[in-house]
Design a protein around this motif. Structure first.
Motif, PDB file in Angstrom:
ATOM      1  N   ARG A 149       0.865  -1.148  -0.157  1.00  0.00           N
ATOM      2  CA  ARG A 149      -0.081  -0.083   0.047  1.00  0.00           C
ATOM      3  C   ARG A 149       0.991   1.357   0.026  1.00  0.00           C
ATOM      4  O   ARG A 149       0.362   2.397   0.124  1.00  0.00           O
ATOM      5  N   THR A 150       2.193   1.134   0.023  1.00  0.00           N
ATOM      6  CA  THR A 150       3.122   2.225  -0.002  1.00  0.00           C
ATOM      7  C   THR A 150       3.563   2.749  -1.191  1.00  0.00           C
ATOM      8  O   THR A 150       3.214   1.910  -2.241  1.00  0.00           O
ATOM      9  N   ASP A 151       4.334   3.603  -1.246  1.00  0.00           N
ATOM     10  CA  ASP A 151       5.209   4.028  -2.456  1.00  0.00           C
ATOM     11  C   ASP A 151       6.220   2.879  -3.152  1.00  0.00           C
ATOM     12  O   ASP A 151       6.693   2.876  -4.224  1.00  0.00           O
ATOM     13  N   LEU A 152       6.425   2.034  -1.984  1.00  0.00           N
ATOM     14  CA  LEU A 152       7.545   1.023  -2.264  1.00  0.00           C
ATOM     15  C   LEU A 152       6.760  -0.276  -2.806  1.00  0.00           C
ATOM     16  O   LEU A 152       7.448  -1.282  -3.076  1.00  0.00           O
ATOM     17  N   GLY A 153       5.442  -0.286  -3.169  1.00  0.00           N
ATOM     18  CA  GLY A 153       4.662  -1.356  -3.741  1.00  0.00           C
ATOM     19  C   GLY A 153       5.097  -1.876  -5.145  1.00  0.00           C
ATOM     20  O   GLY A 153       4.598  -2.980  -5.375  1.00  0.00           O
ATOM     21  N   GLN A 154       5.695  -1.135  -5.714  1.00  0.00           N
ATOM     22  CA  GLN A 154       6.192  -1.604  -7.061  1.00  0.00           C
ATOM     23  C   GLN A 154       7.603  -2.192  -7.226  1.00  0.00           C
ATOM     24  O   GLN A 154       8.117  -2.185  -8.245  1.00  0.00           O
ATOM     25  N   ILE A 155       8.051  -2.568  -5.951  1.00  0.00           N
ATOM     26  CA  ILE A 155       9.612  -3.087  -5.951  1.00  0.00           C
ATOM     27  C   ILE A 155       9.740  -4.274  -7.018  1.00  0.00           C
ATOM     28  O   ILE A 155      11.018  -4.368  -7.651  1.00  0.00           O
ATOM     29  N   PRO A 156       8.742  -5.107  -7.316  1.00  0.00           N
ATOM     30  CA  PRO A 156       9.200  -6.328  -8.203  1.00  0.00           C
ATOM     31  C   PRO A 156       9.259  -5.758  -9.696  1.00  0.00           C
ATOM     32  O   PRO A 156       9.897  -6.363 -10.400  1.00  0.00           O
ATOM     33  N   ARG A 157       8.587  -4.484 -10.088  1.00  0.00           N
ATOM     34  CA  ARG A 157       8.789  -4.111 -11.329  1.00  0.00           C
ATOM     35  C   ARG A 157       9.719  -2.886 -11.670  1.00  0.00           C
ATOM     36  O   ARG A 157      10.413  -3.009 -12.431  1.00  0.00           O
ATOM     37  N   LEU A 158       9.535  -1.903 -10.732  1.00  0.00           N
ATOM     38  CA  LEU A 158      10.682  -0.746 -10.893  1.00  0.00           C
ATOM     39  C   LEU A 158      11.964  -0.942 -10.295  1.00  0.00           C
ATOM     40  O   LEU A 158      12.178  -2.050  -9.470  1.00  0.00           O
ATOM     41  N   VAL A 159      13.029  -0.131 -10.886  1.00  0.00           N
ATOM     42  CA  VAL A 159      14.271  -0.349 -10.251  1.00  0.00           C
ATOM     43  C   VAL A 159      14.396   0.829  -9.268  1.00  0.00           C
ATOM     44  O   VAL A 159      14.446   2.045  -9.671  1.00  0.00           O
ATOM     45  N   TYR A 160      14.720   0.421  -7.811  1.00  0.00           N
ATOM     46  CA  TYR A 160      14.712   1.610  -7.081  1.00  0.00           C
ATOM     47  C   TYR A 160      16.078   2.028  -6.923  1.00  0.00           C
ATOM     48  O   TYR A 160      17.214   1.206  -6.964  1.00  0.00           O
ATOM     49  N   ARG A 161      16.451   3.302  -6.146  1.00  0.00           N
ATOM     50  CA  ARG A 161      17.813   3.652  -5.785  1.00  0.00           C
ATOM     51  C   ARG A 161      18.232   2.726  -4.891  1.00  0.00           C
ATOM     52  O   ARG A 161      17.662   2.202  -4.048  1.00  0.00           O
ATOM     53  N   PRO A 162      19.731   2.357  -4.963  1.00  0.00           N
ATOM     54  CA  PRO A 162      20.363   1.458  -4.312  1.00  0.00           C
ATOM     55  C   PRO A 162      20.259   1.952  -2.906  1.00  0.00           C
ATOM     56  O   PRO A 162      20.090   1.156  -1.816  1.00  0.00           O
ATOM     57  N   GLU A 163      20.322   3.095  -2.377  1.00  0.00           N
ATOM     58  CA  GLU A 163      20.536   3.781  -1.122  1.00  0.00           C
ATOM     59  C   GLU A 163      18.916   3.626  -0.445  1.00  0.00           C
ATOM     60  O   GLU A 163      18.967   3.144   0.815  1.00  0.00           O
ATOM     61  N   VAL A 164      18.036   3.436  -1.308  1.00  0.00           N
ATOM     62  CA  VAL A 164      16.688   3.303  -0.540  1.00  0.00           C
ATOM     63  C   VAL A 164      16.370   2.103  -0.479  1.00  0.00           C
ATOM     64  O   VAL A 164      15.846   1.675   0.817  1.00  0.00           O
ATOM     65  N   MET A 165      16.925   1.018  -1.073  1.00  0.00           N
ATOM     66  CA  MET A 165      16.673  -0.387  -0.760  1.00  0.00           C
ATOM     67  C   MET A 165      17.612  -0.840   0.339  1.00  0.00           C
ATOM     68  O   MET A 165      17.307  -1.632   1.271  1.00  0.00           O
ATOM     69  N   PHE A 166      18.884   0.033   0.325  1.00  0.00           N
ATOM     70  CA  PHE A 166      19.612  -0.464   1.600  1.00  0.00           C
ATOM     71  C   PHE A 166      19.182  -0.137   2.825  1.00  0.00           C
ATOM     72  O   PHE A 166      19.191  -0.858   3.786  1.00  0.00           O
ATOM     73  N   LEU A 167      18.804   0.950   2.922  1.00  0.00           N
ATOM     74  CA  LEU A 167      18.057   1.615   3.951  1.00  0.00           C
ATOM     75  C   LEU A 167      16.826   0.778   4.477  1.00  0.00           C
ATOM     76  O   LEU A 167      16.718   0.553   5.816  1.00  0.00           O
ATOM     77  N   MET A 168      16.074   0.261   3.595  1.00  0.00           N
ATOM     78  CA  MET A 168      14.793  -0.254   3.620  1.00  0.00           C
ATOM     79  C   MET A 168      15.052  -1.841   4.461  1.00  0.00           C
ATOM     80  O   MET A 168      14.551  -2.306   5.053  1.00  0.00           O
ATOM     81  N   GLY A 169      16.120  -2.428   3.830  1.00  0.00           N
ATOM     82  CA  GLY A 169      16.574  -3.614   4.380  1.00  0.00           C
ATOM     83  C   GLY A 169      17.045  -3.580   5.962  1.00  0.00           C
ATOM     84  O   GLY A 169      16.741  -4.508   6.698  1.00  0.00           O
ATOM     85  N   LEU A 170      17.707  -2.450   6.116  1.00  0.00           N
ATOM     86  CA  LEU A 170      18.329  -2.174   7.490  1.00  0.00           C
ATOM     87  C   LEU A 170      17.231  -2.051   8.340  1.00  0.00           C
ATOM     88  O   LEU A 170      17.218  -2.851   9.504  1.00  0.00           O
ATOM     89  N   ALA A 171      16.181  -0.969   7.858  1.00  0.00           N
ATOM     90  CA  ALA A 171      15.173  -0.978   8.812  1.00  0.00           C
ATOM     91  C   ALA A 171      14.356  -2.115   9.172  1.00  0.00           C
ATOM     92  O   ALA A 171      13.969  -2.432  10.129  1.00  0.00           O
ATOM     93  N   ILE A 172      13.876  -2.859   7.851  1.00  0.00           N
ATOM     94  CA  ILE A 172      12.689  -3.899   8.261  1.00  0.00           C
ATOM     95  C   ILE A 172      13.321  -5.215   9.145  1.00  0.00           C
ATOM     96  O   ILE A 172      12.941  -5.755   9.903  1.00  0.00           O
ATOM     97  N   THR A 173      14.830  -5.330   8.515  1.00  0.00           N
ATOM     98  CA  THR A 173      15.419  -6.346   9.530  1.00  0.00           C
ATOM     99  C   THR A 173      15.662  -6.146  11.033  1.00  0.00           C
ATOM    100  O   THR A 173      15.749  -6.930  11.653  1.00  0.00           O
ATOM    101  N   LEU A 174      15.807  -4.757  11.090  1.00  0.00           N
ATOM    102  CA  LEU A 174      15.748  -4.354  12.349  1.00  0.00           C
ATOM    103  C   LEU A 174      14.795  -4.660  13.175  1.00  0.00           C
ATOM    104  O   LEU A 174      14.754  -4.932  14.319  1.00  0.00           O
ATOM    105  N   LEU A 175      13.520  -4.465  12.537  1.00  0.00           N
ATOM    106  CA  LEU A 175      12.423  -4.794  13.307  1.00  0.00           C
ATOM    107  C   LEU A 175      12.064  -6.561  13.497  1.00  0.00           C
ATOM    108  O   LEU A 175      11.372  -6.797  14.405  1.00  0.00           O
TER     109      LEU A 175
END
Lengths: 352, 270
Positions: free
Chosen positions: A213-239
């Protein structure tokens, strides 16, 4: 009626989290209490006497329990009981991270054995191993240097240590009789079992995340900036405190079960850093500043290497990983060679 | 199709002007030539513009020459914003390394600010006989394919439609067959990529051009560049990066990446 059901669900998750935490603390106490009994086994039979041995040991242990976190917790418990040295605990944690990647690979192998003969089923596991391996390889000399020079010595987390002291006081009546009744090694094995169980309880206590439901919902299709995905991996794994669960959260985004490699590579790099959060809590709960120092050193080294890669050399690194992945997956022989290498390396390390 | 050609009298813009004239002779209904030259190159730029104008007028295409002074990049943007063009063709020296980091890319600045499609002339700039159209499956694909089809028909060029699949399976329930299939298989099977490629090929046909689709696997940027090299394409066509709002800060600008790294002409369709 509906309101009552909602209330029960709300209390269930904190209850599971609290039970998991108490079990985790009890498991650490058991591992620390029983670690001394493992000394003859580790030094005389398995000959875990140097940093290379302990890395191989951590690696193989993670293969055995199909998870890295219990092994990393065991490493800090062994350090706290002075069974392992500073450097040995550090390399055992590194080994546990490498071994943990096998879980994803194993799922892929099972899938192939069930008749779905596609090499592509294995790519996520191979990718995890390549990423973790490359980061650990670079982080090892840096970590050994930091620990050798004592740059991060004497770290502690007073708030958790105070809490740990209180909990340990409460658990002592339970651990004391067990320690008197069971041999040290059995106490340690029971601790490893309970810590694995506590992680399961934590997993069930996790809130449901809905990224679609977020702006990240298109991860399977779009190519995201590496910094964005890096921080996302860091934050979600922290949780979630687990790389595999953290990656699993991405899966519902794609109805077809896959993601762009441009997105998943930096995500796993970020996840590899925060996955040690549970080991840091374990180190703090043990109340041993040396254990905290070892885990913080690990986190700092992985963070520095990953950030340098993301900011300065991401494209060549991404290309190198992608090419290595393509080579391994190109032929069955290449994959067999890769499997052989990842099983042989920890054995060779123990024999060193 | 109304086209804007540009020159500052340098050898870099001479190449772009030369290719621009060849494109315009076949595809343009009207052409503007913008001259932005410093004093030492003023005469040279004037001669180049007049020669290009004469060539085009011989082909029956109406031409207007505009003169501006200042920085080439800024003036191209201002001219393109002042008038309505379908296509802007630019060349020019590209900055590299630290200079690009500090001062940015002139071509990128034009593609970002000009409200029209921009053809950036790089490399050898041969006749545009073979065109590689990159299709992501996103909202800009349709416009990109239509524009490329129209241009290819005018130039008599062949079109290859490229889609890169960089996806990896994360679960055992992943649809693996689609990750290994060829473009034809995907179209026949009716997978999401196949449906998209089929629709894009139909669009090409409605623009009077037939083409065929190619699937590559790997990193999107690398595979587009590899296909352009291996297939010896004369032009890479890619959609402009338009993702308003938060997405613009989250999503990679692949058209910029291709524009900066390709060693042949790149058309960014807006």
């Amino acid at each position: 009626m509906r309101r009552r059901q909602g209330k029960r669900l709300n209390w269930r998750k904190p209850g599971l989290a609290l039970s998991g935490f108490l079990l985790f603390t009890l498991a650490l106490g058991l591992m620390k209490g029983g670690a001394g009994g493992l000394t003859p086994l580790l030094r005389n039979h398995l000959e875990v006497t140097n940093a290379a041995d302990s890395m191989g040991f951590g690696w193989l242990m993670a293969y055995l329990v199909l998870s890295g976190s219990p092994v990393a917790a065991a490493a800090v418990a062994l350090l706290s009981a002075s069974v392992l040295s500073y450097l040995q605990a550090f390399t055992m944690i590194a080994g546990s991270r490498l071994g943990a990647c096998l879980v994803v690979l194993l799922i892929g192998c099972i899938y192939i054995l069930r008749g779905h003969e596609h090499w592509t089923a294995l790519t996520a596991g191979i990718l995890s191993l390549l990423l973790t391996g490359s980061i650990q390889l670079a982080a090892l000399p840096m970590g050994l240097l930091i620990l050798g020079r004592g740059w991060l010595d004497g770290l502690s987390i007073p708030a958790l240590e105070g809490l740990a002291a209180g909990i340990n006081w409460g658990l002592e009546p339970l651990i004391g009789p067990l320690a008197a009744f069971l041999p040290g090694w059995a106490l340690f094995v029971a601790g490893v079992g309970l810590v694995t169980l506590s992680f399961r309880l934590f997993d069930r206590a996790l809130p449901q995340m809905r990224l679609e439901r977020t702006d990240l919902g298109q991860i399977p299709r779009l190519v995201y900036r590496p910094e964005v995905m890096f921080l996302m991996g860091l934050a979600i794994t922290l949780l979630t405190m687990s790389v595999s669960i953290s990656v699993g959260i991405l899966v519902p985004l794609s109805a077809r079960g896959y993601m762009r490699r441009e997105n998943i590579i930096p995500y796993i790099l970020g996840a590899n850093i925060s996955t040690l959060a549970d080991t840091l809590i374990a180190a703090a709960l043990l109340g041993d500043p040396r254990a905290v120092t070892v885990v913080v050193t690990h986190i700092v080294c992985a963070a520095i290497i990953s950030l340098l890669l993301i900011l300065l050399a991401y494209r060549p690194y991404e290309r190198a990983i992608s090419n290595a992945l393509a080579w391994i997956a190109r032929r069955r022989n290449n994959f067999a060679l890769f499997l052989g290498v990842i099983f042989v390396i920890p054995v060779v390390l123990i024999l060193l | 199709m109304k086209i804007l050609l540009c020159t500052d009298g340098s050898s870099y813009t001479a190449r772009a002007l030369d290719l621009g004239v060849r494109v315009a002779r076949k595809a343009a209904s009207a052409v503007d030539i913008l001259v932005v030259a410093k004093r030492d190159r003023e005469e040279k730029a004037r001669q180049m513009a007049e020669k290009a104008a004469a060539d085009l007028e011989t082909a029956g295409i109406p031409v207007a020459i505009h003169r501006r002074s200042g920085q080439m990049t800024e003036e191209v943007v201002l001219q393109a914003q002042a008038a309505s063009y379908d296509l802007v063709i630019i060349g020019g020296r590209e900055r590299r390394g630290v200079m690009r980091l500090l001062l940015g890319s002139p071509a990128l600045r034009v593609t970002e600010h000009v409200p029209a499609s921009v053809l950036v002339v790089k490399g050898q700039a041969r006749d545009l006989k073979q065109v590689l159209v990159c299709s992501s499956g996103g909202p800009t694909s349709e416009r990109t394919v239509r524009f490329a089809g129209r241009l290819a028909r005018a130039l008599g060029a062949s079109v290859i439609l490229l889609h890169v699949m960089s996806q990896l399976p994360l679960t055992k329930s992943a649809v693996l067959d689609d990750l290994e299939a060829s473009a034809e298989e995907l179209i026949r099977r009716g997978s999401p990529e196949g449906v998209h490629l089929g629709r894009m090929l139909d669009l090409l046909a409605t623009e009077g051009r037939t083409g065929h689709a190619v699937i590559r696997r790997g990193l999107v940027r690398d595979e587009i560049l590899a296909e352009s090299r291996e297939g010896q394409y004369d032009l890479i066509v890619i959609g402009a990066h338009i993702t308003p709002g938060l997405n613009a800060r989250l999503v990679e600008d692949l058209s910029a990446a291709i524009l900066l790294t390709a060693n042949r002409p790149v058309l960014v369709v807006r």
